[in-house]
Design an enzyme around this catalytic site. Structure first.
Site, PDB file in Angstrom:
ATOM      1  N   CYS A 108      54.072 -22.350  83.853  1.00 26.40           N
ATOM      2  CA  CYS A 108      54.238 -23.802  83.955  1.00 26.40           C
ATOM      3  C   CYS A 108      53.048 -24.552  83.357  1.00 26.40           C
ATOM      4  O   CYS A 108      53.135 -25.744  83.075  1.00 26.40           O
ATOM      5  CB  CYS A 108      54.447 -24.206  85.415  1.00 26.40           C
ATOM      6  SG  CYS A 108      55.650 -23.149  86.245  1.00 26.40           S
ATOM      7  N   GLY A 151      64.595 -14.045  90.682  1.00 21.95           N
ATOM      8  CA  GLY A 151      64.071 -14.913  89.624  1.00 21.95           C
ATOM      9  C   GLY A 151      65.107 -15.383  88.618  1.00 21.95           C
ATOM     10  O   GLY A 151      66.305 -15.470  88.901  1.00 21.95           O
ATOM     11  N   ARG A 172      51.370  -6.055 101.460  1.00 24.73           N
ATOM     12  CA  ARG A 172      50.965  -6.605 102.765  1.00 24.73           C
ATOM     13  C   ARG A 172      51.803  -5.994 103.894  1.00 24.73           C
ATOM     14  O   ARG A 172      51.343  -5.871 105.017  1.00 24.73           O
ATOM     15  CB  ARG A 172      51.096  -8.131 102.776  1.00 24.73           C
ATOM     16  CG  ARG A 172      49.966  -8.836 102.029  1.00 24.73           C
ATOM     17  CD  ARG A 172      49.934 -10.314 102.349  1.00 24.73           C
ATOM     18  NE  ARG A 172      51.096 -11.013 101.815  1.00 24.73           N
ATOM     19  CZ  ARG A 172      51.157 -11.557 100.593  1.00 24.73           C
ATOM     20  NH1 ARG A 172      50.109 -11.485  99.793  1.00 24.73           N
ATOM     21  NH2 ARG A 172      52.236 -12.162 100.187  1.00 24.73           N
ATOM     22  N   ALA A 201      67.012  -7.758  93.032  1.00 24.61           N
ATOM     23  CA  ALA A 201      66.679  -8.529  91.820  1.00 24.61           C
ATOM     24  C   ALA A 201      66.371  -9.962  92.203  1.00 24.61           C
ATOM     25  O   ALA A 201      66.927 -10.488  93.182  1.00 24.61           O
ATOM     26  CB  ALA A 201      67.833  -8.478  90.821  1.00 24.61           C
ATOM     27  N   THR A 257      54.760 -11.554  92.945  1.00 22.07           N
ATOM     28  CA  THR A 257      54.898 -11.957  94.356  1.00 22.07           C
ATOM     29  C   THR A 257      55.454 -10.799  95.177  1.00 22.07           C
ATOM     30  O   THR A 257      54.960 -10.500  96.279  1.00 22.07           O
ATOM     31  CB  THR A 257      55.858 -13.167  94.474  1.00 22.07           C
ATOM     32  OG1 THR A 257      55.342 -14.215  93.685  1.00 22.07           O
ATOM     33  CG2 THR A 257      56.016 -13.628  95.904  1.00 22.07           C
TER      34      THR A 257
HETATM   35  P1  FAD Z   1      59.047 -14.463  84.552  1.00 25.36           P
HETATM   36  O1  FAD Z   1      58.002 -15.223  85.261  1.00 25.36           O
HETATM   37  O2  FAD Z   1      59.468 -14.942  83.205  1.00 25.36           O
HETATM   38  O3  FAD Z   1      58.575 -12.955  84.460  1.00 25.36           O
HETATM   39  C1  FAD Z   1      59.386 -11.975  83.919  1.00 25.36           C
HETATM   40  C2  FAD Z   1      58.495 -10.910  83.304  1.00 25.36           C
HETATM   41  O4  FAD Z   1      59.245  -9.709  83.208  1.00 25.36           O
HETATM   42  C3  FAD Z   1      58.055 -11.244  81.891  1.00 25.36           C
HETATM   43  O5  FAD Z   1      56.644 -11.279  81.810  1.00 25.36           O
HETATM   44  C4  FAD Z   1      58.633 -10.132  81.030  1.00 25.36           C
HETATM   45  O6  FAD Z   1      57.758  -9.715  80.011  1.00 25.36           O
HETATM   46  C5  FAD Z   1      58.835  -9.032  82.045  1.00 25.36           C
HETATM   47  N1  FAD Z   1      59.910  -8.110  81.668  1.00 25.36           N
HETATM   48  C6  FAD Z   1      61.177  -8.416  81.289  1.00 25.36           C
HETATM   49  N2  FAD Z   1      61.881  -7.302  81.065  1.00 25.36           N
HETATM   50  C7  FAD Z   1      61.054  -6.277  81.301  1.00 25.36           C
HETATM   51  C8  FAD Z   1      61.210  -4.868  81.233  1.00 25.36           C
HETATM   52  N3  FAD Z   1      62.370  -4.329  80.892  1.00 25.36           N
HETATM   53  N4  FAD Z   1      60.151  -4.090  81.529  1.00 25.36           N
HETATM   54  C9  FAD Z   1      58.969  -4.647  81.897  1.00 25.36           C
HETATM   55  N5  FAD Z   1      58.770  -5.958  81.974  1.00 25.36           N
HETATM   56  C10 FAD Z   1      59.797  -6.772  81.687  1.00 25.36           C
HETATM   57  N6  FAD Z   1      59.344 -23.669  86.712  1.00 25.36           N
HETATM   58  C11 FAD Z   1      59.081 -24.597  87.644  1.00 25.36           C
HETATM   59  O7  FAD Z   1      59.597 -24.508  88.758  1.00 25.36           O
HETATM   60  N7  FAD Z   1      58.242 -25.656  87.368  1.00 25.36           N
HETATM   61  C12 FAD Z   1      57.646 -25.804  86.165  1.00 25.36           C
HETATM   62  O8  FAD Z   1      56.871 -26.743  85.953  1.00 25.36           O
HETATM   63  C13 FAD Z   1      57.902 -24.842  85.167  1.00 25.36           C
HETATM   64  N8  FAD Z   1      57.344 -24.951  83.939  1.00 25.36           N
HETATM   65  C14 FAD Z   1      57.600 -23.985  83.015  1.00 25.36           C
HETATM   66  C15 FAD Z   1      57.004 -24.094  81.754  1.00 25.36           C
HETATM   67  C16 FAD Z   1      57.238 -23.124  80.791  1.00 25.36           C
HETATM   68  C17 FAD Z   1      56.611 -23.270  79.434  1.00 25.36           C
HETATM   69  C18 FAD Z   1      58.074 -22.015  81.088  1.00 25.36           C
HETATM   70  C19 FAD Z   1      58.330 -20.958  80.056  1.00 25.36           C
HETATM   71  C20 FAD Z   1      58.675 -21.899  82.320  1.00 25.36           C
HETATM   72  C21 FAD Z   1      58.446 -22.874  83.295  1.00 25.36           C
HETATM   73  N9  FAD Z   1      59.042 -22.803  84.551  1.00 25.36           N
HETATM   74  C22 FAD Z   1      58.782 -23.764  85.493  1.00 25.36           C
HETATM   75  C23 FAD Z   1      59.990 -21.724  84.887  1.00 25.36           C
HETATM   76  C24 FAD Z   1      59.291 -20.624  85.657  1.00 25.36           C
HETATM   77  O9  FAD Z   1      58.159 -20.226  84.968  1.00 25.36           O
HETATM   78  C25 FAD Z   1      60.270 -19.468  85.830  1.00 25.36           C
HETATM   79  O10 FAD Z   1      61.375 -19.917  86.556  1.00 25.36           O
HETATM   80  C26 FAD Z   1      59.634 -18.284  86.545  1.00 25.36           C
HETATM   81  O11 FAD Z   1      58.512 -17.830  85.863  1.00 25.36           O
HETATM   82  C27 FAD Z   1      60.652 -17.146  86.666  1.00 25.36           C
HETATM   83  O12 FAD Z   1      60.050 -16.042  87.260  1.00 25.36           O
HETATM   84  P2  FAD Z   1      60.580 -14.561  86.960  1.00 25.36           P
HETATM   85  O13 FAD Z   1      59.700 -13.639  87.716  1.00 25.36           O
HETATM   86  O14 FAD Z   1      62.033 -14.501  87.175  1.00 25.36           O
HETATM   87  O15 FAD Z   1      60.378 -14.379  85.412  1.00 25.36           O
END
Ligand code: FAD
Length: 592
Positions: free
Chosen positions: A78, A318, A57, A316, A50
């Site tokens: 999800c 998420g 953009r 930072a 995102t």
């Molecule tokens: P993520 O989407 O987890 O992305 C983080 C990424 O960073 C990962 O791909 C990882 O590989 C990468 N990364 C980490 N460290 C490094 C590094 N040092 N170098 C390079 N890359 C790195 N939320 C909801 O609101 N509704 C739902 O229905 C829901 N269902 C879910 C179902 C499942 C099975 C799971 C696992 C989660 C679900 N969630 C849901 C939670 C939601 O997916 C997370 O809150 C969201 O994805 C968090 O976004 P993020 O960008 O913080 O982390």
């Protein structure tokens, strides 16, 4: 000086490439860059992808590089449980976009299978390891956004690392689970952890014909609900033949001939073919810690309202960050997709020079398992108690659409509100239908600072298929406002247990037929509401009368009659429909 043993150290081709194996001081390789801002993003799923798209953009000229440790970017976490259960048929449907599409449409330099292993905030560089070649490169940045998410918690249980025990955090985990259930005759599975991922997985495994047990160390499932609402989910799962073992933690996994025995701390043995550990998550904060960024009191990366970390050029977002609770103002962590997306957008805005501030989070969440939906927003009663905040509670059960229209089902609302102003502090909703609409209305109401009086006034859409002329949310408002105005006194199910039964009279005002069919709360006297006025002289005026019916609507009328006739009367909040599932849950928990 950075020293890596037996790996090739090179700096980005865009700058200098060092001799393999010869560590070099960073400065000599850093060229003064062109007038183009370089944004590096760590993590390419919800928050990171995102942020990258938003940054593009806002600025066509910036150089944007996105590093992702895994093979995939921007996929639907999800949706993972539903791919296992074959509700989502094609694996490709899980991918919202691909690295190629991000490059083509947004001109984002996406580098998958590349892990950022170190940040040097002074030099403004990151070290990145290519996980396919083990090569490490150093990349300079002007602005850095961290979106590394969280990792699945792996409790230190003996035997957890051996075969047939899985997690469900990313696509690779999902592939492993899918391959296992497809390639083996799996008859039984254990889910360790009764959070929303655990329960979605339980449903999806059960849909494949697998007998599912859920073990949870807390006495209830879904910690975003209070116990008295979680019991609706317990009841539904038991009806679906899911075995619940609550209030017990797995202390050991024994493996024998491809089968697993999970032994709990109360020595319950659970024999299964596979286990999915879904015991929570831990923020990926090591990168931030290594860079000397401040870590918050809850263990997430500290950020301000602009998503800015303790370093002015690093943001930072998420699951990795600590955020603020909208209602209490306390620090918390809310690992959900909506906030991660919103924060990613805000971080990109700020990194690109705009000012975007985010307020606290309500943690609005919703989960469906089998046919029951459970949702929550704002604070729970548990949290309000822990914070020592004053509150009042109401339970209401209303039909999700007009009762005269076919297939109306009950939607239950627990409302938490300030005792003085009536400001809404939290809400939980369960039911089979219409839960999403009610929780969203209530989330908006909390966000807008509304009171229970406002809920009475909300003008919500009505036609028989969709709601009632008095919507479930209006009803919750009426009941709570009646409480605050003193039109009705309420007692809660747990207060009944604490009161001396000699001091009150429990009055069931349902019809005799209903009582015969369903039973009564022990000790209750039954007088049909339609006959109450003719039987007032049979009631003891020295006792407080606690009236109830199915949902305590008729009980409210009973109270109005009784108080106007000089009795001390209150209703049992939520009536039989709040009281019964709690008793049923307790009985079920007693059974071996
Ligand atoms: P993520 O989407 O987890 O992305 C983080 C990424 O960073 C990962 O791909 C990882 O590989 C990468 N990364 C980490 N460290 C490094 C590094 N040092 N170098 C390079 N890359 C790195 N939320 C909801 O609101 N509704 C739902 O229905 C829901 N269902 C879910 C179902 C499942 C099975 C799971 C696992 C989660 C679900 N969630 C849901 C939670 C939601 O997916 C997370 O809150 C969201 O994805 C968090 O976004 P993020 O960008 O913080 O982390």
């Amino acid at each position: 000086m950075i020293i890596f043993k037996s790996i090739c150290l090179c700096y980005s081709a865009r700058y200098h490439v060092a001799e393999p194996g010869i560590p070099q001081p960073l400065n000599q390789f850093l060229k003064v860059r062109d007038n183009c801002m370089r944004l590096i993003i760590v993590g390419g799923v919800a928050g990171g992808a995102t942020a990258a798209a938003r940054a593009r953009r806002l600025c066509e000229d910036a150089e944007i590089i996105l590093f992702e440790r895994g093979e995939y970017v921007s996929y639907a976490n999800c949706g993972l449980p539903y791919y296992i259960g074959r509700k989502i048929k094609e694996r490709d449907e899980l991918f919202v976009t691909t690295p190629e599409r991000l490059e083509r449409r947004y001109r984002i330099d996406v580098r998958t299978c590349q892990e950022v292993v170190h940040i040097d905030p002074e030099q403004k560089t990151v070290q990145v390891r290519n996980l396919e070649t083990d090569e490490v490169v150093v990349e300079p940045y002007d602005r850095l956004i961290l979106a590394p998410g969280a990792r699945a918690m792996k409790p230190p249980i003996p035997g957890i690392d051996q075969g047939n025990i899985f997690h469900l955090k990313d696509v690779n985990d999902t592939d492993r689970v899918k391959a296992f259930v497809s390639g083996h005759s799996v008859a039984s599975a254990l889910i360790v952890g009764g959070g929303f991922i655990g329960l979605e997985t339980a449903e999806n495994l059960a849909r494949l014909g697998i007998a599912v047990t859920v073990v949870e160390m807390l006495p209830q499932l879904l910690p975003q609900l209070d116990y008295d609402m979680a019991v609706h989910v317990h009841q539904h799962l038991r009806e679906q033949k899911v075995k619940l073992i609550l209030g017990q933690a797995v202390k050991r996994f024994d493996h024998q001939a491809g089968r697993i025995t999970a032994v709990t701390d109360r020595d319950t043995d659970i024999h299964v073919d596979m286990v999915i550990v879904s015991a929570g998550i831990q923020p990926e904060r090591e990168l931030a810690e290594g860079a000397g960024l401040t870590i918050g009191e809850t263990g997430g990366i500290y950020v301000d309202e602009h998503m800015n970390t303790s370093d002015g050029t690093i943001w930072a977002v998420g699951d990795a960050i600590e955020t603020t609770d909208f209602v209490s103002g306390r620090k918390t962590r809310i690992p959900l997709a909506g906030p991660a997306n919103r924060q990613g957008r805000a971080a990109a805005d700020n990194a690109m020079g705009r000012k975007d501030a985010l307020g606290g989070l309500l943690g609005t969440s919703i989960v469906k398992t089998f046919d029951i939906v459970a949702a929550s927003t704002g604070m729970t009663e548990k949290c309000l108690k822990d914070e020592g905040l004053p509150y009042r509670t109401s339970f209401t059960h209303s039909l999700h659409h007009a009762g005269y229209y076919p297939d109306a089902t009950m939607v239950s609302i627990k409302l938490l509100f300030a005792p003085d102003t009536g400001k809404i502090l939290g809400a939980q909703v369960t039911g089979k239908n219409g839960v999403d609409k009610r929780i969203d209305v209530l989330a908006v109401a909390i966000y807008a600072g509304m009171t229970v009086y406002d809920l009475q006034e909300l003008q919500l859409a009505y036609a028989p298929q969709f709601g009632s002329a008095k919507d479930a949310v209006n009803i919750a408002g009426y009941v709570a406002a009646n409480m605050l105005k003193g039109d009705v006194q309420v007692r809660h199910w747990h207060e009944l247990e604490q009161m001396d039964s000699h001091d009150y009279l429990l009055l069931d005002v349902r019809s005799t037929m209903e009582v015969r069919k369903e039973g009564v709360i022990p000790g209750a006297q039954n007088i049909d509401i339609d006959e109450l006025r003719d039987h007032l002289d049979e009631l003891d005026k020295t006792k407080t009368i606690i009236a109830y019916c199915t949902v305590s609507m008729r009980a409210y009328l009973a109270c109005r009659i009784l108080t106007q006739k000089g009795f001390r009367a209150s209703i049992l909040s939520g009536g039989w429909m709040t009281w019964l599932p709690i008793q049923q849950d307790r009985e079920a928990q007693q059974q071996p």
